[in-house]
Design a protein around this motif. Structure first.
Motif, PDB file in Angstrom:
ATOM      1  N   LEU A 147      -6.398   2.785   1.423  1.00  0.00           N
ATOM      2  CA  LEU A 147      -6.095   3.137   2.802  1.00  0.00           C
ATOM      3  C   LEU A 147      -5.828   4.636   2.875  1.00  0.00           C
ATOM      4  O   LEU A 147      -4.986   5.164   2.149  1.00  0.00           O
ATOM      5  N   HIS A 148      -6.552   5.317   3.760  1.00  0.00           N
ATOM      6  CA  HIS A 148      -6.404   6.769   3.867  1.00  0.00           C
ATOM      7  C   HIS A 148      -5.719   7.186   5.166  1.00  0.00           C
ATOM      8  O   HIS A 148      -5.125   8.261   5.247  1.00  0.00           O
ATOM      9  N   GLY A 149      -5.798   6.361   6.183  1.00  0.00           N
ATOM     10  CA  GLY A 149      -5.182   6.694   7.454  1.00  0.00           C
ATOM     11  C   GLY A 149      -5.300   5.528   8.416  1.00  0.00           C
ATOM     12  O   GLY A 149      -6.067   4.594   8.190  1.00  0.00           O
ATOM     13  N   PHE A 150      -4.546   5.580   9.500  1.00  0.00           N
ATOM     14  CA  PHE A 150      -4.629   4.530  10.515  1.00  0.00           C
ATOM     15  C   PHE A 150      -4.123   5.075  11.835  1.00  0.00           C
ATOM     16  O   PHE A 150      -3.341   6.026  11.881  1.00  0.00           O
ATOM     17  N   ARG A 151      -4.557   4.464  12.898  1.00  0.00           N
ATOM     18  CA  ARG A 151      -4.105   4.848  14.235  1.00  0.00           C
ATOM     19  C   ARG A 151      -4.289   3.663  15.171  1.00  0.00           C
ATOM     20  O   ARG A 151      -5.324   2.997  15.136  1.00  0.00           O
ATOM     21  N   SER A 152      -3.297   3.412  16.001  1.00  0.00           N
ATOM     22  CA  SER A 152      -3.367   2.316  16.962  1.00  0.00           C
ATOM     23  C   SER A 152      -3.851   2.826  18.307  1.00  0.00           C
ATOM     24  O   SER A 152      -3.542   3.958  18.702  1.00  0.00           O
ATOM     25  N   ASP A 207       0.818  -1.209   0.000  1.00  0.00           N
ATOM     26  CA  ASP A 207       0.000   0.000   0.000  1.00  0.00           C
ATOM     27  C   ASP A 207       0.853   1.261   0.000  1.00  0.00           C
ATOM     28  O   ASP A 207       1.787   1.400   0.814  1.00  0.00           O
ATOM     29  N   PRO A 208       0.552   2.227  -0.860  1.00  0.00           N
ATOM     30  CA  PRO A 208       1.365   3.445  -0.928  1.00  0.00           C
ATOM     31  C   PRO A 208       1.252   4.342   0.295  1.00  0.00           C
ATOM     32  O   PRO A 208       2.221   5.018   0.659  1.00  0.00           O
ATOM     33  N   HIS A 209       0.076   4.392   0.935  1.00  0.00           N
ATOM     34  CA  HIS A 209      -0.068   5.272   2.099  1.00  0.00           C
ATOM     35  C   HIS A 209       0.744   4.744   3.282  1.00  0.00           C
ATOM     36  O   HIS A 209       1.445   5.512   3.960  1.00  0.00           O
ATOM     37  N   LEU A 210       0.671   3.455   3.540  1.00  0.00           N
ATOM     38  CA  LEU A 210       1.457   2.869   4.620  1.00  0.00           C
ATOM     39  C   LEU A 210       2.945   3.085   4.363  1.00  0.00           C
ATOM     40  O   LEU A 210       3.694   3.475   5.264  1.00  0.00           O
ATOM     41  N   ALA A 211       3.388   2.852   3.125  1.00  0.00           N
ATOM     42  CA  ALA A 211       4.793   3.055   2.784  1.00  0.00           C
ATOM     43  C   ALA A 211       5.203   4.514   2.952  1.00  0.00           C
ATOM     44  O   ALA A 211       6.312   4.816   3.406  1.00  0.00           O
ATOM     45  N   ALA A 212       4.319   5.436   2.594  1.00  0.00           N
ATOM     46  CA  ALA A 212       4.639   6.859   2.710  1.00  0.00           C
ATOM     47  C   ALA A 212       4.829   7.270   4.159  1.00  0.00           C
ATOM     48  O   ALA A 212       5.754   8.021   4.504  1.00  0.00           O
ATOM     49  N   ARG A 213       3.950   6.790   5.054  1.00  0.00           N
ATOM     50  CA  ARG A 213       4.076   7.175   6.457  1.00  0.00           C
ATOM     51  C   ARG A 213       5.371   6.617   7.066  1.00  0.00           C
ATOM     52  O   ARG A 213       6.024   7.261   7.882  1.00  0.00           O
ATOM     53  N   LEU A 214       5.746   5.404   6.676  1.00  0.00           N
ATOM     54  CA  LEU A 214       6.972   4.814   7.209  1.00  0.00           C
ATOM     55  C   LEU A 214       8.205   5.446   6.591  1.00  0.00           C
ATOM     56  O   LEU A 214       9.247   5.561   7.247  1.00  0.00           O
ATOM     57  N   THR A 215       8.117   5.879   5.345  1.00  0.00           N
ATOM     58  CA  THR A 215       9.229   6.596   4.722  1.00  0.00           C
ATOM     59  C   THR A 215       9.465   7.926   5.429  1.00  0.00           C
ATOM     60  O   THR A 215      10.611   8.327   5.669  1.00  0.00           O
ATOM     61  N   GLU A 216       8.409   8.636   5.765  1.00  0.00           N
ATOM     62  CA  GLU A 216       8.539   9.870   6.537  1.00  0.00           C
ATOM     63  C   GLU A 216       9.235   9.609   7.869  1.00  0.00           C
ATOM     64  O   GLU A 216      10.122  10.373   8.285  1.00  0.00           O
ATOM     65  N   ALA A 217       8.844   8.531   8.536  1.00  0.00           N
ATOM     66  CA  ALA A 217       9.453   8.195   9.823  1.00  0.00           C
ATOM     67  C   ALA A 217      10.932   7.879   9.658  1.00  0.00           C
ATOM     68  O   ALA A 217      11.769   8.262  10.488  1.00  0.00           O
ATOM     69  N   VAL A 254     -11.368   7.250  18.922  1.00  0.00           N
ATOM     70  CA  VAL A 254     -10.116   7.351  18.179  1.00  0.00           C
ATOM     71  C   VAL A 254     -10.330   8.291  16.996  1.00  0.00           C
ATOM     72  O   VAL A 254     -11.292   8.132  16.234  1.00  0.00           O
ATOM     73  N   ALA A 255      -9.455   9.273  16.864  1.00  0.00           N
ATOM     74  CA  ALA A 255      -9.532  10.220  15.758  1.00  0.00           C
ATOM     75  C   ALA A 255      -8.384   9.952  14.792  1.00  0.00           C
ATOM     76  O   ALA A 255      -7.217   9.932  15.188  1.00  0.00           O
ATOM     77  N   VAL A 256      -8.725   9.741  13.534  1.00  0.00           N
ATOM     78  CA  VAL A 256      -7.734   9.500  12.487  1.00  0.00           C
ATOM     79  C   VAL A 256      -7.769  10.687  11.536  1.00  0.00           C
ATOM     80  O   VAL A 256      -8.837  11.027  11.009  1.00  0.00           O
ATOM     81  N   PRO A 257      -6.634  11.352  11.320  1.00  0.00           N
ATOM     82  CA  PRO A 257      -6.632  12.516  10.417  1.00  0.00           C
ATOM     83  C   PRO A 257      -7.236  12.178   9.058  1.00  0.00           C
ATOM     84  O   PRO A 257      -6.973  11.114   8.491  1.00  0.00           O
ATOM     85  N   PHE A 258      -8.049  13.109   8.551  1.00  0.00           N
ATOM     86  CA  PHE A 258      -8.726  12.898   7.279  1.00  0.00           C
ATOM     87  C   PHE A 258      -8.491  14.125   6.405  1.00  0.00           C
ATOM     88  O   PHE A 258      -9.240  15.085   6.427  1.00  0.00           O
ATOM     89  N   GLY A 259      -7.392  14.075   5.640  1.00  0.00           N
ATOM     90  CA  GLY A 259      -7.094  15.167   4.733  1.00  0.00           C
ATOM     91  C   GLY A 259      -7.756  14.942   3.392  1.00  0.00           C
ATOM     92  O   GLY A 259      -7.884  13.809   2.930  1.00  0.00           O
ATOM     93  N   THR A 260      -8.189  16.003   2.773  1.00  0.00           N
ATOM     94  CA  THR A 260      -8.903  15.880   1.499  1.00  0.00           C
ATOM     95  C   THR A 260      -8.032  16.225   0.299  1.00  0.00           C
ATOM     96  O   THR A 260      -8.485  16.142  -0.837  1.00  0.00           O
ATOM     97  N   ASP A 261      -6.765  16.590   0.546  1.00  0.00           N
ATOM     98  CA  ASP A 261      -5.914  17.012  -0.565  1.00  0.00           C
ATOM     99  C   ASP A 261      -5.547  15.868  -1.491  1.00  0.00           C
ATOM    100  O   ASP A 261      -5.124  16.088  -2.631  1.00  0.00           O
ATOM    101  N   ARG A 262      -5.695  14.627  -1.059  1.00  0.00           N
ATOM    102  CA  ARG A 262      -5.308  13.472  -1.866  1.00  0.00           C
ATOM    103  C   ARG A 262      -6.377  13.075  -2.882  1.00  0.00           C
ATOM    104  O   ARG A 262      -6.135  12.192  -3.705  1.00  0.00           O
TER     105      ARG A 262
END
Length: 740
Positions: free
Chosen positions: A686-691, A191-201, A702-710
């Protein structure tokens, strides 16, 4: 005030760009070209002697060739390819001295005293003797925990810099679309979103705040591979890619875009081609997209020998080097083509201005690292105990419970006899991914269970068979141990461990998979089956009637039938992964991993990734078309209930309740399905996730950020909150209108 007798490039308080311009103006064309070359294998730069490390004639010849050295790859690499081990290579305590010796020689060989960049492999920790080995990227993806990964990445950077190295080559951008590919282990998932968040980290952890340059314990990151390497045809390494621009942008570029936005210092151009043009010669990719559209100002490094491969379309090495430089490559790796850039200038194939532009980027990174002021080791070695803690924490968070029929896990108090079986059960050598340096220690699953099981537990062991081959002679012993026990733990899987008998290509990819190697660079599979003896062992143990838990230690999804009551996967969890697996089995830790890739039922189904186009796919007449386990799937030892999601400003909120009897972690996954859109949408994204960690009976919003720019021009989306992609298909959606 700067001393006027001191060259501007030697003034540490002067702006970096001014220092670069001043130094560049003093350099000859030959010296500039030397900065763009990274020709040597670093392990050929030294030899260990009884008196210490001796620099080689090969290093002297290389520094003489261009009156210095732009970069040196793999000074500390240790594996079967390099031939470096604990007997002839640098360990944690003497690496910095070796690096200083090499750097002094480089500076002395340079008319202007320009230091070299020492570039190292950091696919899952710094791949050097005594370095902390982390679980592979696929395991990192299974944690769904960017914060934990950021801490581990920071530790890896500190280890690298303490040894005297500078730049980290880190896999991050490849998306796992075909599990037959041997480098699936290097991907964060499908998934590109999961990969993007981990790349940022990753970028944040390794580089830190680079506003004033790189801190002494931080390392510039080279993100690889750019771009689309995970889409090679047939799952074959370096094969062609059949990518349309929309698929490239939707799936294969988001992680790179996130890394660039996070400030990554460099990217590595990939081997594959996009629309017929190899990435290392693709100006539309490396210049138009990366630099002009995205505003990237960092360095582009070619993958090993990728520039020379361009000679297939240009005709010779000189024109191949010219094509790559004009396309946007700044630094080559082992190529001959870049060594002829002086000739390319003379022939009018490239301009000296183009050489200047690339050289300036290399020099700028050296200034930002402070190498002209501090060319040698700049920080203390971090605690190896801290490294082990972080590696074990990642491994623990990545172990994923896929099935738990009749609740046989965690191990019940009434279980007093455990048979630990299988070819992966008593070794830690096959728990780590490709590139791993020789290890002095580790913890196998058997070691972990013996150490952590309640006192008095009778633990029996029999390997049963090897990872590969069809030798069944050890199965009767394993069956006898299982039949005499209350529980059988059967540890199966694959291996990326290279051996001395492996033949290697010039770029380090395995040409042949010898011994028990079934994964890694160059070890692609036509099928996804385990060694045949492993299936025979599974059938025989299951036939005893003893409750059986299968543990898969693997670098890609393998095909395993539902023969056992419980199934866990641990994606190459690293040297101490056996302890993490044991903790999960015994209930000393809760299983929190979630699948970063879909697990197929057969190779004939491929592809099975969840985010395919929203078309009414027909099933197969002869087989189920659905994956055995979907992206995002993972069980707990407790249960959770989700309320109805609702939009709250820039977030999606949902109430999550632990409805079971044990504490646990729920990974809340927010998926979207585009409704009104100008292009054909995907089934889910996949748009977002939170544990969230919850005690028994606890409920939390639980609040998961929901950006609309994508969403681009999409007019409305369905939002579905669930515990996996498959569960999201059945979840009650909330429609969110994005524009009138």
């Amino acid at each position: 005030m700067t001393d006027t007798a001191t060259p501007l490039f030697r003034a540490p308080d002067a702006p970096v760009d001014a220092r670069v311009r001043d130094l560049l103006a003093r350099m000859t064309l030959r010296e500039k070209v030397g900065q763009l070359n990274q020709r040597m294998y670093g392990w050929d730069a030294y030899r260990r002697t009884p008196e210490g490390f001796r620099l080689t004639d090969a290093l002297r010849a290389e520094t003489t060739r261009f009156a210095g050295l732009g970069a040196l790859y793999g000074l500390f690499r240790a594996d079967a390819w390099s031939g470096v081990d604990h007997g002839n290579g640098p360990g944690a305590q003497d690496s910095a001295a070796l690096a200083e010796s090499v750097q002094r020689h480089v500076i002395d060989s340079s008319r202007l005293g320009i230091p070299a960049l020492f570039v190292e492999e950091v696919p899952h920790g710094h791949m050097a003797l005594d370095g902390t080995v982390l679980p592979v990227n696929l395991a990192v993806g299974a944690t769904w925990d960017p914060d934990l990964y950021e801490r581990a990445a920071a530790h890896a950077a500190a280890e690298l810099r303490a040894r005297g190295a500078h730049v980290a080559l880190v896999s991050a951008l490849d998306i796992a679309r075909d599990p037959r590919w041997g480098r699936t282990e290097e991907c964060f998932g499908e998934d590109p979103h999961l990969a993007a968040r981990l790349t940022e980290a990753l970028v944040s952890g390794m580089q830190g705040d680079t506003t004033a340059g790189f801190a002494p314990d931080k390392a510039p990151v080279v993100l690889k591979h750019f771009a689309g390497q995970g889409a090679t045809v047939g799952g074959r390494n370096s094969a062609e890619s059949e990518l349309g621009l929309r698929e490239l942008h939707d799936i294969h570029l988001p992680a790179a875009r996130a890394g660039v936005r996070a400030g990554a210092a460099a990217v590595m151009s990939a081997y594959n081609e996009v629309d017929g043009l190899p990435c290392s010669g693709n100006r539309a990719l490396l210049h138009q997209l990366l630099r002009e559209d995205w505003g990237f100002e960092g360095l582009v490094m070619a993958d090993g020998l990728a520039v020379d491969r361009l000679a297939r379309i240009t005709g010779d090495a000189v024109s191949a080097g010219a094509l790559a430089l004009n396309a946007g490559v700044d630094l080559s790796l082992w190529d001959e083509g870049f060594t002829h850039l002086e000739e390319a200038v003379e022939r009018g194939l490239v301009t000296e201005e183009a050489v200047d532009t690339a050289t300036a980027r290399v020099l700028r990174l050296k200034f930002r690292l402070g190498l002209f002021e501090r060319p040698y080791g700049t920080c203390e070695l971090p605690s190896p105990e801290r490294g082990r803690e972080l590696s074990a924490a990642l491994a623990r968070a990545a172990v994923t419970l896929l099935r738990n029929d009749d609740g046989i896990l965690p191990v019940r108090p009434t279980v007093s006899r455990i048979a630990v079986l299988g070819p992966q059960s008593a070794t830690h050598a096959h728990q780590s991914g490709d590139y791993t340096a020789p290890q002095r220690s580790g913890v196998s699953v058997l070691d972990g269970l013996r150490r952590l099981a309640p006192p008095g537990t009778d633990i029996r062991h029999a390997p049963g068979c090897a990872l590969t081959g069809d030798d069944l002679s050890g199965i009767p012993e394993a069956v006898a141990a299982a039949a005499a026990s209350d529980l059988a733990v059967l540890v199966l899987g694959g291996s990326s461990a290279r051996t001395a008998g492996t033949d290697f290509d010039a770029n380090g990819a395995a040409r042949n998979a010898v011994s028990e190697m079934t994964c890694g660079e160059g070890a692609d599979l036509a099928g996804l089956r385990l060694g045949s003896a492993q299936y025979a062992l599974l059938d025989a143990v299951a036939a005893t009637g003893t409750p059986t838990a299968v543990v898969l230690i693997q670098g890609r999804p393998h095909l395993v039938p539902d023969r056992a009551g419980a199934l866990l996967t641990a994606w190459y969890p690293g040297p101490w992964g056996g302890e993490a697996v044991a903790e999960i089995l015994l209930g000393l830790a809760e299983p929190t991993g979630r699948l970063p890739v879909s697990v197929p039922r057969s190779v004939a189904q491929l592809p099975v990734y969840y985010n395919h186009k929203d078309i009414e796919y027909g099933g197969y007449v002869d087989a189920d078309a659905e994956p055995r386990h979907s992206f995002g799937h993972g069980l707990s030892y407790t249960s959770f209930a989700y309320g109805q999601p609702r939009r709250a400003g820039s977030a999606i909120e949902v109430e999550v309740t632990n409805t079971g009897r044990r504490p646990g972690r729920s990974v809340v996954q927010v998926y979207v399905r585009r409704l009104l859109t100008p292009v054909w949408p995907r089934t889910l994204e996949l748009h977002g996730f939170r544990s969230v960690d919850l005690a028994p009976g606890e409920r939390r919003t639980v609040a998961v950020p929901f950006g609309t720019d994508r969403f681009g021009r999409a007019g409305a989306v369905e939002v579905r909150v669930a515990r996996s992609a498959r569960a999201a298909l059945a979840a009650e959606p909330v429609v969110v209108r994005l524009r009138a």
